[in-house]
Design a protein around this motif. Sequence first.
Motif, PDB file in Angstrom:
ATOM      1  N   ASP A   1      32.303 -32.966  29.475  1.00 22.10           N
ATOM      2  CA  ASP A   1      31.866 -32.517  28.154  1.00 22.10           C
ATOM      3  C   ASP A   1      32.384 -31.115  27.873  1.00 22.10           C
ATOM      4  O   ASP A   1      32.728 -30.794  26.727  1.00 22.10           O
TER       5      ASP A   1
ATOM      6  N   CYS B   1      28.132 -46.517  24.854  1.00 15.64           N
ATOM      7  CA  CYS B   1      28.418 -46.829  23.453  1.00 15.64           C
ATOM      8  C   CYS B   1      27.154 -46.708  22.601  1.00 15.64           C
ATOM      9  O   CYS B   1      26.623 -47.695  22.102  1.00 15.64           O
ATOM     10  N   THR B   2      26.693 -45.487  22.416  1.00 10.24           N
ATOM     11  CA  THR B   2      25.553 -45.237  21.538  1.00 10.24           C
ATOM     12  C   THR B   2      26.033 -45.110  20.095  1.00 10.24           C
ATOM     13  O   THR B   2      27.236 -44.929  19.839  1.00 10.24           O
TER      14      THR B   2
ATOM     15  N   PHE C   1      29.466 -36.035  25.485  1.00 12.58           N
ATOM     16  CA  PHE C   1      29.499 -36.703  26.785  1.00 12.58           C
ATOM     17  C   PHE C   1      28.334 -36.308  27.683  1.00 12.58           C
ATOM     18  O   PHE C   1      27.858 -37.117  28.480  1.00 12.58           O
TER      19      PHE C   1
ATOM     20  N   HIS D   1      38.691 -41.456  27.025  1.00 17.81           N
ATOM     21  CA  HIS D   1      38.215 -42.715  26.462  1.00 17.81           C
ATOM     22  C   HIS D   1      39.050 -43.869  27.023  1.00 17.81           C
ATOM     23  O   HIS D   1      40.262 -43.740  27.219  1.00 17.81           O
TER      24      HIS D   1
ATOM     25  N   HIS E   1      25.250 -38.721  26.194  1.00 19.98           N
ATOM     26  CA  HIS E   1      25.313 -40.186  26.309  1.00 19.98           C
ATOM     27  C   HIS E   1      26.120 -40.676  27.508  1.00 19.98           C
ATOM     28  O   HIS E   1      26.126 -41.871  27.800  1.00 19.98           O
TER      29      HIS E   1
ATOM     30  N   TYR F   1      32.179 -34.589  21.637  1.00 20.11           N
ATOM     31  CA  TYR F   1      31.885 -36.018  21.742  1.00 20.11           C
ATOM     32  C   TYR F   1      30.476 -36.307  22.262  1.00 20.11           C
ATOM     33  O   TYR F   1      30.039 -37.454  22.232  1.00 20.11           O
TER      34      TYR F   1
ATOM     35  N   GLU G   1      25.536 -42.591  18.149  1.00 17.30           N
ATOM     36  CA  GLU G   1      26.084 -41.238  18.012  1.00 17.30           C
ATOM     37  C   GLU G   1      27.507 -41.167  18.543  1.00 17.30           C
ATOM     38  O   GLU G   1      28.404 -40.586  17.908  1.00 17.30           O
ATOM     39  N   HIS G   2      27.731 -41.770  19.715  1.00 12.42           N
ATOM     40  CA  HIS G   2      29.059 -41.750  20.311  1.00 12.42           C
ATOM     41  C   HIS G   2      30.064 -42.470  19.413  1.00 12.42           C
ATOM     42  O   HIS G   2      31.191 -41.996  19.202  1.00 12.42           O
TER      43      HIS G   2
ATOM     44  N   GLY H   1      29.129 -41.220  27.969  1.00 16.06           N
ATOM     45  CA  GLY H   1      30.229 -42.141  27.678  1.00 16.06           C
ATOM     46  C   GLY H   1      29.805 -43.513  27.216  1.00 16.06           C
ATOM     47  O   GLY H   1      30.654 -44.332  26.851  1.00 16.06           O
TER      48      GLY H   1
END
Length: 210
Positions: free
Chosen positions: A160, A175-176, A168, A192, A171, A166, A178-179, A173
């Motif tokens: 992060d 798949c929320t 990081f 990614h 979350h 992003y 927000e992400h 990484g």
Amino acid sequence: MSKRPDLRYERRLWKLGIDAVAGVDEAGVGPMAGPVVAAAVVFAPETFISGVHDSKQLTHEQREELFIPIRARAIAIGVGIAEVNEIDRLNIYWATMSASRRALSALSLTPGHVLVDGRLIPSLELPQTKIVGGDRRSFCIAAASIIAKVTRDRMMVDLDGQYPGYGFAQHKGYCTNEHMQLLIKLGPSPIHRRSFQPVAATAQRPLFDS
């Protein structure tokens, strides 16, 4: 509270004279960013740490707290990592298997038997047993799940700092919502996984509408 892991599988092997039993598990199969991390953990016979459970059943604080006695009481710990470029080149399954083999190779001893969560590790030159739901049933696999998860989470916090914006650190990484919104806004970062559909779709999105 779900049933916690115990020593039933380890004891079967200890009774056969196999003292060095390694539990193996991984963290980071599902995220669309960051590495996958596997851990292998070996304890002396009859070692048990109260509270150890499948890492997904524990809070961040509980995992961090348990990480300390696991590290202190294990007789060997190995960690294996497969980075994003390897995930994209091989696919997530084979990258995870590579990380698991690296975790076992990183141990300071050679285990007599390996207990692995869910599926056998291909091309492993060690006796192994797969246990479906092993991180909820076997103590050493649950301990490995905590080592792998805490190690990966700390890596994502560091990443992060390298790739800010992003989220990081929050979350990790996964798949929320927000992400996904940040991925759409900023485009993929170098960490990614472009072989994962949400990232691939974003990477192919035109910069300007025609």
